[in-house]
Each structure stands twice: as structure tokens, then as C-alpha cells.
Design a protein around this motif. Structure first.
Motif, PDB file in Angstrom:
ATOM      1  N   LEU A 167       0.825  -1.206   0.000  1.00  0.00           N
ATOM      2  CA  LEU A 167       0.000   0.000   0.000  1.00  0.00           C
ATOM      3  C   LEU A 167       0.863   1.261   0.000  1.00  0.00           C
ATOM      4  O   LEU A 167       0.577   2.232  -0.709  1.00  0.00           O
ATOM      5  N   LEU A 168       1.930   1.241   0.793  1.00  0.00           N
ATOM      6  CA  LEU A 168       2.789   2.422   0.916  1.00  0.00           C
ATOM      7  C   LEU A 168       3.512   2.760  -0.379  1.00  0.00           C
ATOM      8  O   LEU A 168       3.910   3.918  -0.589  1.00  0.00           O
ATOM      9  N   LEU A 173       7.462   7.263  -1.164  1.00  0.00           N
ATOM     10  CA  LEU A 173       8.255   7.914  -0.122  1.00  0.00           C
ATOM     11  C   LEU A 173       9.694   7.397  -0.132  1.00  0.00           C
ATOM     12  O   LEU A 173       9.958   6.266  -0.526  1.00  0.00           O
ATOM     13  N   ALA A 174      10.596   8.221   0.335  1.00  0.00           N
ATOM     14  CA  ALA A 174      12.000   7.828   0.471  1.00  0.00           C
ATOM     15  C   ALA A 174      12.153   6.934   1.700  1.00  0.00           C
ATOM     16  O   ALA A 174      11.358   7.024   2.646  1.00  0.00           O
ATOM     17  N   SER A 255      13.637  -8.264   8.083  1.00  0.00           N
ATOM     18  CA  SER A 255      12.229  -7.970   7.808  1.00  0.00           C
ATOM     19  C   SER A 255      11.991  -6.464   7.776  1.00  0.00           C
ATOM     20  O   SER A 255      11.263  -5.959   6.914  1.00  0.00           O
ATOM     21  N   TYR A 256      12.608  -5.752   8.715  1.00  0.00           N
ATOM     22  CA  TYR A 256      12.400  -4.296   8.747  1.00  0.00           C
ATOM     23  C   TYR A 256      13.038  -3.613   7.541  1.00  0.00           C
ATOM     24  O   TYR A 256      12.410  -2.791   6.871  1.00  0.00           O
ATOM     25  N   LEU A 257      14.287  -3.962   7.257  1.00  0.00           N
ATOM     26  CA  LEU A 257      14.947  -3.350   6.094  1.00  0.00           C
ATOM     27  C   LEU A 257      14.259  -3.768   4.803  1.00  0.00           C
ATOM     28  O   LEU A 257      14.112  -2.969   3.876  1.00  0.00           O
ATOM     29  N   ASP A 262      10.600  -2.646   0.164  1.00  0.00           N
ATOM     30  CA  ASP A 262       9.381  -2.938  -0.585  1.00  0.00           C
ATOM     31  C   ASP A 262       8.412  -1.760  -0.588  1.00  0.00           C
ATOM     32  O   ASP A 262       7.598  -1.616  -1.497  1.00  0.00           O
ATOM     33  N   ALA A 263       8.466  -0.926   0.472  1.00  0.00           N
ATOM     34  CA  ALA A 263       7.509   0.172   0.606  1.00  0.00           C
ATOM     35  C   ALA A 263       7.960   1.456  -0.079  1.00  0.00           C
ATOM     36  O   ALA A 263       7.138   2.342  -0.320  1.00  0.00           O
ATOM     37  N   THR A 264       9.236   1.574  -0.384  1.00  0.00           N
ATOM     38  CA  THR A 264       9.735   2.820  -0.953  1.00  0.00           C
ATOM     39  C   THR A 264       9.288   2.984  -2.400  1.00  0.00           C
ATOM     40  O   THR A 264       8.965   2.017  -3.087  1.00  0.00           O
TER      41      THR A 264
END
Length: 400
Positions: A167-168, A173-174, A255-257, A262-264
Motif C-alpha cells: 500500500l505504501l 516515499l524515500a 524484515s524491517y529493512l 518494498d515500501a519505498t
């Protein structure tokens, strides 16, 4: 049960989890208390279970079982997820005090049920809490082909880290902008892991699809506890006897990185910044890789997780905007499903094109290197063979 499944169940990976005395001193009778209705029955035509759980829709299925959404009629119609377990999942002996409540069930239950009940009493509240569990009885005296254990958990409509990233991407976004919002949220995952490790257990399956987004404040919760094992478990010994707390933490960090990547809105820019290691989030990764610290050590000593940057009010406002996007996307899907018009098909195709991602222009060599660094999960050929034909991959709430 086939010979192949019997042999698999004898391997260390499938051995039961030993639950030690609870760190808060809670007795087993309290931790694993019997449900109000241990045996429930399903209406075969409507799939409604007793007078409580009204079937709404299937979510998906995988190597452990299948999930579906129900309406909990005893709780103002709140949506819940009921997981049905397949044969071959890890089993634990049923505690002695529960045996009278579950006659004829084989004296075993899926390991995920006691693990979920055990960590429902955590201080951090960083785990998905159970709503109910039960054995689904046969409406007529006949034998079923496989066990009918069910686990009921809340339906978290915001999905997982995986669905949030999809979704993001529309916001383009950066990475540092995403990190400003979500680092504080992901800290909850490390706190939950540190508490699990201190209690003597490892999650053994940390990945984006097992990290759920839940209100209030869009907290991140750790779910899918079917692979939780004590530190001394034979599976850990068979893997070389290393510190499996570090393996859990490594998968959490990746997972966080991986979520940021994936969201950028620009994956190529992320990969370049990640390998350069000059951004705050990328410098953390390379610093972490040199130490391979545990979750507790990261929380205690690494400034990346101890400095809450940004304003909480702005964070909440941003998350509210993302929730509005999610609702708009759901509305489009409902309208498209009802209309079935050519215009709707075009709009669906546009959404699908954007969601699939057209941001795949990065250099292949760089991309493969980053893929290797941030990979969390490798599925073995045996697990693929055990997944039922025609099943959707995974069986979490993110498939809704």
C-alpha cells in the motif's frame, strides 16, 4: 497417516515444544485454561459453527492448514479468523488437566495453540492474543479423516508488514521518510522477541508476513507461533547448537529493512543507499551485521532503536491517511466485484499494474546482492511438497 508423514514427524523440526514454568509464575491450569465450549459443531450447509461463529469468507490455505473469516455473534459481530490445522503440523501432548474436556481427540493438539495461549500473558502485549480454541466435532457419529482443532484470533484488517508495504508504494516515499514513521512501531517486534527469548523460547519463523499491523496506534504484533521452540529443542541442536536468539533477531532486522525496501517508491535508490551505508537506517544494518546482536542487546545498546525520532502526533496522522487509502482500495474492489463493467475492469487493471510494481528498473547485480542480504525465509522442497495442490501460499490474515 502416511509413512512419509510419520517419518517427517520424527525429525527434530517436528518434535513438540516443552513449555517451562511461566516466567510470571502462572500455573499451567491458568495458562492453558479450557475454553467455554471445548467441542463445537459446524453446520455443513452454512459453515456456521454453533450459534457463535458465522462464516463470512475463506482467506487462504498452506502447508499448516487453512483460515477463514467469521463473525463472532457473541461479541457484537466482531470479525475473527479461525485457523484449521492439517495433519502433519507439529503436535504437543495435551496437558493432563485438559484431557477430560477433550475426550476422543487423541490427547494431542497443534503446537501453535499452547504457544499462542502461553504468550497471551506477556508483559509487552506484542503477540496476537487468542479469542478461543476448540475441537470441531462430527455432527453424526463418524470418523473424520484428520484432526479438527481450531484456533480463533482477532481479524486484523490492516494486514501484515507485507500488505502495508504494497500500500505504501503508492506514496513513493524515500526510505528515511518511512523509517521516521515505522521504526518506532517495529521496535515493538524487538521488544516481543526479547521477552520471548528471556522466557527461554525462539520464534523460529520471523518474517514480514508474520508481523501484523494492529490498532491502536497501528502497533506491530508478532503472530504465527506454530514454530516456537524452547532454546534446548532438538531442532536447535541439529542446526549446530548456535544461539537461535540471534537467528530470530537477524530475521527481524532483515524484515524491517526489507519492508523499507518494498515500501519505498524507488527501489534502485534504496539499493544504492543501502550498499553505501551512509543513511541512518543503512548504517545500522552494516553495524548490526558486524555484531549479530540479540534483540535484547539491540534494545539496550544500539542507538538506532533507542532514539525515537519524529513527532507521535504526525506519525498517527500519517497512519490515518494510509488507513483511508486502504479503505478506498477496499471500496474499489467491492464496486468492481459488483459492477463487472468494462470500465471497472480497466480500473482494476490499473490498480493491479501499480500494485505489482513498475519500480523494477534497478541494476540486476545490485538488486540480487540486496536480495541476498535481506532474504528472511527459504522454503525447503519438503515443505513445498507438503503444501496441498491448489493452495494459496501462506495462510495468514494478509490474504484477505
Amino acid at each position: 497417516m502416511t509413512t512419509t508423514i510419520r517419518r517427517l514427524l520424527q525429525r527434530p523440526r517436528f518434535q513438540p515444544t516443552v513449555f517451562h514454568p511461566h516466567p510470571h509464575g502462572l500455573p499451567a491450569q491458568h495458562l492453558f485454561s479450557p475454553p467455554a465450549h471445548p467441542i463445537r459443531y459446524e453446520n455443513p450447509s452454512t459453515l456456521t459453527i454453533d450459534d457463535r461463529y458465522e462464516f463470512l469468507k475463506h482467506l487462504g490455505s498452506g502447508c499448516e492448514g487453512s483460515t477463514a473469516i467469521y463473525s463472532d455473534l457473541h461479541n457484537a459481530g466482531a470479525k475473527v479468523v479461525i485457523k484449521q490445522f492439517l495433519p502433519g503440523v507439529r503436535q504437543n501432548p495435551l496437558p493432563a488437566h485438559l484431557l477430560p474436556h477433550f475426550p476422543g481427540t487423541g490427547a494431542e493438539w497443534p503446537s501453535e495453540i499452547p504457544a499462542t495461549l502461553f504468550f497471551a500473558h506477556s508483559h509487552s502485549r506484542g503477540f496476537i492474543a487468542p479469542v478461543d480454541y476448540f475441537w470441531l466435532g462430527a455432527p453424526r457419529p463418524r470418523l473424520r479423516k484428520h484432526p479438527q482443532w481450531r484456533l480463533v484470533t482477532p481479524f486484523l484488517s490492516s494486514g501484515t508488514l507485507e500488505t502495508l508495504a504494497a500500500l505504501l508504494r503508492h506514496r513513493r516515499l524515500a526510505p528515511h521518510e518511512l523509517d521516521l514513521v515505522y521504526r518506532v512501531r517495529f521496535r515493538d517486534v524487538l521488544v516481543a522477541l526479547a521477552e520471548m527469548h528471556a522466557a527461554g523460547y525462539c520464534h523460529d519463523d520471523v518474517k514480514p508476513d508474520n508481523i501484523f499491523v494492529a490498532p491502536p496506534g497501528h502497533r506491530f504484533l508478532l503472530g504465527d507461533l506454530g514454530n516456537v521452540r524452547e532454546h534446548e529443542h532438538d531442532f536447535h541442536s541439529a542446526g549446530g547448537g548456535g544461539d537461535f536468539r540471534r537467528g530470530d533477531t537477524a530475521r527481524a532486522v532483515r524484515s524491517y529493512l526489507g519492508f523499507l525496501r518494498d515500501a519505498t517508491g524507488d527501489r534502485a535508490a534504496f539499493d544504492a543507499a543501502f550498499l553505501a551505508g551512509r543513511e541512518e537506517w543503512s548504517a545500522f544494518y552494516w553495524r548490526y551485521k558486524r555484531t549479530l546482536a540479540t534483540a535484547e542487546e539491540l534494545l539496550r545498546a544500539d542507538p538506532f532503536w533507542n532514539e525515537a525520532r519524529g513527532d507521535e502526533a504526525e506519525r498517527v496522522a500519517f497512519e490515518a491517511e494510509i488507513e483511508e487509502m486502504r479503505e478506498e482500495q477496499r471500496r474499489w474492489r467491492r464496486e468492481d466485484a459488483q459492477a463487472k463493467s468494462p470500465a471497472a475492469d480497466v480500473r482494476t487493471e490499473v490498480v493491479r499494474t501499480v500494485t505489482s510494481g513498475t519500480f523494477q528498473r534497478e541494476e540486476k547485480t545490485v538488486s540480487r546482492r540486496v536480495d541476498g542480504e535481506l532474504a528472511c525465509v527459504k522454503v525447503s522442497i519438503v515443505e513445498r511438497l507438503l503444501t496441498p495442490w491448489g493452495s494459496k501460499p501462506g495462510c495468514s490474515q494478509s490474504s484477505y
